[in-house]
Every structure is written in structure tokens, then in C-alpha cells.
Design a protein around this motif. Sequence first.
Motif, PDB file in Angstrom:
ATOM      1  N   HIS A 157       0.846  -1.194   0.000  1.00  0.00           N
ATOM      2  CA  HIS A 157       0.000   0.000   0.000  1.00  0.00           C
ATOM      3  C   HIS A 157       0.884   1.247   0.000  1.00  0.00           C
ATOM      4  O   HIS A 157       1.960   1.264   0.605  1.00  0.00           O
ATOM      5  CB  HIS A 157      -0.902   0.041   1.234  1.00  0.00           C
ATOM      6  CG  HIS A 157      -1.789  -1.159   1.383  1.00  0.00           C
ATOM      7  ND1 HIS A 157      -2.774  -1.474   0.478  1.00  0.00           N
ATOM      8  CD2 HIS A 157      -1.840  -2.104   2.347  1.00  0.00           C
ATOM      9  CE1 HIS A 157      -3.384  -2.578   0.870  1.00  0.00           C
ATOM     10  NE2 HIS A 157      -2.836  -2.983   1.992  1.00  0.00           N
ATOM     11  N   ILE A 158       0.426   2.270  -0.690  1.00  0.00           N
ATOM     12  CA  ILE A 158       1.065   3.582  -0.644  1.00  0.00           C
ATOM     13  C   ILE A 158       0.117   4.525   0.083  1.00  0.00           C
ATOM     14  O   ILE A 158      -1.053   4.666  -0.321  1.00  0.00           O
ATOM     15  CB  ILE A 158       1.350   4.114  -2.060  1.00  0.00           C
ATOM     16  CG1 ILE A 158       2.408   3.256  -2.758  1.00  0.00           C
ATOM     17  CG2 ILE A 158       1.815   5.564  -1.994  1.00  0.00           C
ATOM     18  CD1 ILE A 158       2.700   3.704  -4.185  1.00  0.00           C
ATOM     19  N   PRO A 159       0.573   5.182   1.145  1.00  0.00           N
ATOM     20  CA  PRO A 159      -0.307   6.121   1.855  1.00  0.00           C
ATOM     21  C   PRO A 159      -0.810   7.216   0.927  1.00  0.00           C
ATOM     22  O   PRO A 159      -0.042   7.799   0.159  1.00  0.00           O
ATOM     23  CB  PRO A 159       0.595   6.684   2.947  1.00  0.00           C
ATOM     24  CG  PRO A 159       1.659   5.655   3.146  1.00  0.00           C
ATOM     25  CD  PRO A 159       1.890   5.061   1.785  1.00  0.00           C
ATOM     26  N   ALA A 160      -2.094   7.450   0.959  1.00  0.00           N
ATOM     27  CA  ALA A 160      -2.708   8.497   0.135  1.00  0.00           C
ATOM     28  C   ALA A 160      -4.076   8.813   0.706  1.00  0.00           C
ATOM     29  O   ALA A 160      -4.602   8.071   1.532  1.00  0.00           O
ATOM     30  CB  ALA A 160      -2.814   8.048  -1.322  1.00  0.00           C
ATOM     31  N   ARG A 176      -7.801   7.307   0.604  1.00  0.00           N
ATOM     32  CA  ARG A 176      -7.469   5.968   1.068  1.00  0.00           C
ATOM     33  C   ARG A 176      -6.115   5.578   0.492  1.00  0.00           C
ATOM     34  O   ARG A 176      -5.671   6.135  -0.529  1.00  0.00           O
ATOM     35  CB  ARG A 176      -8.529   4.949   0.627  1.00  0.00           C
ATOM     36  CG  ARG A 176      -8.661   4.805  -0.877  1.00  0.00           C
ATOM     37  CD  ARG A 176      -9.547   3.639  -1.285  1.00  0.00           C
ATOM     38  NE  ARG A 176      -9.641   3.522  -2.735  1.00  0.00           N
ATOM     39  CZ  ARG A 176      -8.721   2.946  -3.512  1.00  0.00           C
ATOM     40  NH1 ARG A 176      -7.621   2.454  -2.960  1.00  0.00           N
ATOM     41  NH2 ARG A 176      -8.891   2.885  -4.814  1.00  0.00           N
ATOM     42  N   PRO A 177      -5.447   4.598   1.114  1.00  0.00           N
ATOM     43  CA  PRO A 177      -4.171   4.128   0.551  1.00  0.00           C
ATOM     44  C   PRO A 177      -4.371   3.541  -0.839  1.00  0.00           C
ATOM     45  O   PRO A 177      -5.441   3.011  -1.162  1.00  0.00           O
ATOM     46  CB  PRO A 177      -3.724   3.046   1.545  1.00  0.00           C
ATOM     47  CG  PRO A 177      -4.494   3.315   2.788  1.00  0.00           C
ATOM     48  CD  PRO A 177      -5.797   3.914   2.357  1.00  0.00           C
ATOM     49  N   LEU A 178      -3.348   3.653  -1.662  1.00  0.00           N
ATOM     50  CA  LEU A 178      -3.380   3.064  -2.994  1.00  0.00           C
ATOM     51  C   LEU A 178      -2.856   1.634  -2.932  1.00  0.00           C
ATOM     52  O   LEU A 178      -1.810   1.367  -2.319  1.00  0.00           O
ATOM     53  CB  LEU A 178      -2.531   3.885  -3.959  1.00  0.00           C
ATOM     54  CG  LEU A 178      -2.976   5.324  -4.202  1.00  0.00           C
ATOM     55  CD1 LEU A 178      -1.969   6.042  -5.098  1.00  0.00           C
ATOM     56  CD2 LEU A 178      -4.368   5.368  -4.822  1.00  0.00           C
ATOM     57  N   ASP A 179      -3.574   0.715  -3.556  1.00  0.00           N
ATOM     58  CA  ASP A 179      -3.157  -0.681  -3.615  1.00  0.00           C
ATOM     59  C   ASP A 179      -2.215  -0.871  -4.794  1.00  0.00           C
ATOM     60  O   ASP A 179      -2.544  -0.528  -5.934  1.00  0.00           O
ATOM     61  CB  ASP A 179      -4.367  -1.599  -3.791  1.00  0.00           C
ATOM     62  CG  ASP A 179      -5.310  -1.569  -2.591  1.00  0.00           C
ATOM     63  OD1 ASP A 179      -4.804  -1.493  -1.451  1.00  0.00           O
ATOM     64  OD2 ASP A 179      -6.534  -1.619  -2.796  1.00  0.00           O
ATOM     65  N   VAL A 180      -1.038  -1.439  -4.507  1.00  0.00           N
ATOM     66  CA  VAL A 180      -0.030  -1.684  -5.538  1.00  0.00           C
ATOM     67  C   VAL A 180       0.166  -3.198  -5.671  1.00  0.00           C
ATOM     68  O   VAL A 180       0.328  -3.896  -4.666  1.00  0.00           O
ATOM     69  CB  VAL A 180       1.317  -1.024  -5.184  1.00  0.00           C
ATOM     70  CG1 VAL A 180       2.331  -1.253  -6.294  1.00  0.00           C
ATOM     71  CG2 VAL A 180       1.138   0.462  -4.921  1.00  0.00           C
ATOM     72  N   VAL A 181       0.164  -3.687  -6.899  1.00  0.00           N
ATOM     73  CA  VAL A 181       0.371  -5.110  -7.158  1.00  0.00           C
ATOM     74  C   VAL A 181       1.519  -5.276  -8.150  1.00  0.00           C
ATOM     75  O   VAL A 181       1.522  -4.650  -9.216  1.00  0.00           O
ATOM     76  CB  VAL A 181      -0.905  -5.783  -7.706  1.00  0.00           C
ATOM     77  CG1 VAL A 181      -0.626  -7.240  -8.076  1.00  0.00           C
ATOM     78  CG2 VAL A 181      -2.036  -5.716  -6.689  1.00  0.00           C
ATOM     79  N   PHE A 182       2.496  -6.120  -7.777  1.00  0.00           N
ATOM     80  CA  PHE A 182       3.577  -6.527  -8.665  1.00  0.00           C
ATOM     81  C   PHE A 182       3.248  -7.956  -9.100  1.00  0.00           C
ATOM     82  O   PHE A 182       3.638  -8.918  -8.435  1.00  0.00           O
ATOM     83  CB  PHE A 182       4.922  -6.500  -7.946  1.00  0.00           C
ATOM     84  CG  PHE A 182       5.319  -5.177  -7.354  1.00  0.00           C
ATOM     85  CD1 PHE A 182       6.165  -4.310  -8.037  1.00  0.00           C
ATOM     86  CD2 PHE A 182       4.868  -4.800  -6.094  1.00  0.00           C
ATOM     87  CE1 PHE A 182       6.551  -3.101  -7.474  1.00  0.00           C
ATOM     88  CE2 PHE A 182       5.251  -3.592  -5.517  1.00  0.00           C
ATOM     89  CZ  PHE A 182       6.087  -2.734  -6.217  1.00  0.00           C
TER      90      PHE A 182
END
Length: 275
Positions: free
Chosen positions: A176-179, A182-188
Amino acid sequence: MISALAIAATTPLLLGAADPPAWTRPQAPFPIAGPITYVGSEGIAAYLIKTSAGAILIDGTLAENAGMIERNIAAAGVRPRDVKLILVTHAHFDHAVGVAALKRATGARVVAGARDVSALETGTPPGETSYGVIRFPPVHVDRGVRDGDKVTLGNVTLTARATPGHTPGCTTWTMHIPAKPRPLDVVFPCSVSVAGNRLIGNRAYPGIVADYRRSIAMLGTLHADIVLPSHPELADVIARGERRDPAAFVDPTLLPRIVAKARASFAGDLAKQSR
């Protein structure tokens, strides 16, 4: 520390003539979002995540790229020795060849899916393929992870999601990236493409079909505001002669589109191999 460039120079060339030139074409680093910077080549991704306790590198790409990745890390404001973790998505040469050189250059600990540990430590990819065996320099794995395991460095935590099929230990990483709001969900996402894997009669990996099906279904349940694939063309950010646009990765519809394409391609490949 020994330079990754010096180590890579002694590594046998493993690429074939058919491999895309973009895989080794240099790419200047560029920020994506929050603490994440792209540091890979034009055609194979490597991602740097800055934390309060050092940095995390996802994938090492090819040996020929190791020196470039080291320079890109430095250009992004991180000393190579401050890279503390290298996370490996899967044990195939185009993503794992450079890991040994970068581990030696940085002193970082290597983390990978538990079912790919043997492949990484022997330099022999798992399973059977239509293109034979392409070996790579073995690398010691400091930690093998399973589905749901968490990896934390400083103020950043990534969660391992097992997505076997492409390899038995193929691992998708999420964070997650704080934003606000709401936090942004990041998927690799680890690859769910068949890409030459033998689906029928794979004696080295007899459960490959069931694993692919489960992994494609699981990826379809994830929410992603930002999708950072192993090959950047999946996010349509390859544009020779043009500046890369980090916004190409920021697309909540991208992961569902990748999953839909993978599901259709898998069904087609399975049908062909079943004839």
C-alpha cells in the motif's frame, strides 16, 4: 562491495538471438508513485522501493543489465549498499540471471517463493518447456516465503501472494502507498502466461494446470490501483523515442485486463497442447 558490472562481465551470455533487444536496452530510472522507482531496462522491469531503513529491489533481470540497474539505483538517490532486500518474482533467466551479481554488489538478502528456492540455488529453472533449459547463475536465497507471508523493511511492508504456474514459486507482491482519501493498492504481478511451459505431461511439474487455474482466479480477486508487471509493455509504457509515462501504471482496470487476457491465452494453449 564488488561492482555488479564487474561480476556481470564474467557471466556467460544466456540470451538467444530471438530475445527482444529491448530486454537489454538501457532505460533511465523514473519515479512511479510514492517510494517506487523504475530501475530496469526498457523491456524487463526492476523496481526500487525506498524505505526508512534502506531499499528493496524487486527482480534483477539479466546479467547484462546488472551494472545499469546499479547505476539506476544510485541515480535514484540510493547507495547500492543501502539495498537491503532483493525480492524475486520467479525463477526464470530473464528475471533471475542478474540477482546473484546484484546480491554480491549490494550485500542484500534475497527473498523468493519457497517453491522456487531450489531452482534459484541450483540455477536450473523448474518444470519442462518447449524451448529447453536456460540455466542462470545460482544465488543463495535467504528467505523462502509462502502465500500471505509479509516482508517488512522500515516503514514498508509487502505481502507475498503465491501465484504458481509460470513457475512453482511464482510470487505476486502487494503493498500500500499512503494516500488520501485511502491508501493506494499496488500489485507486482508474477506472470501467469504459459510462455512455452509444457501443460500436458510435465513430469517435473505435474500440478501445473491446476496451479495456473488457481493463480489466475486469485489474481482476479485482487484490487490494484497501480500494477507493476515484470514486463512493462503489459502496462503499455513501451514507446521508443518517447518519454515513459508513469501514469500508465496507474490504472484500476489494468489488472482485470491482464487477468482476462491470461485466462483466454491459457485456455487456448491448453486446448492446443491437449490435441
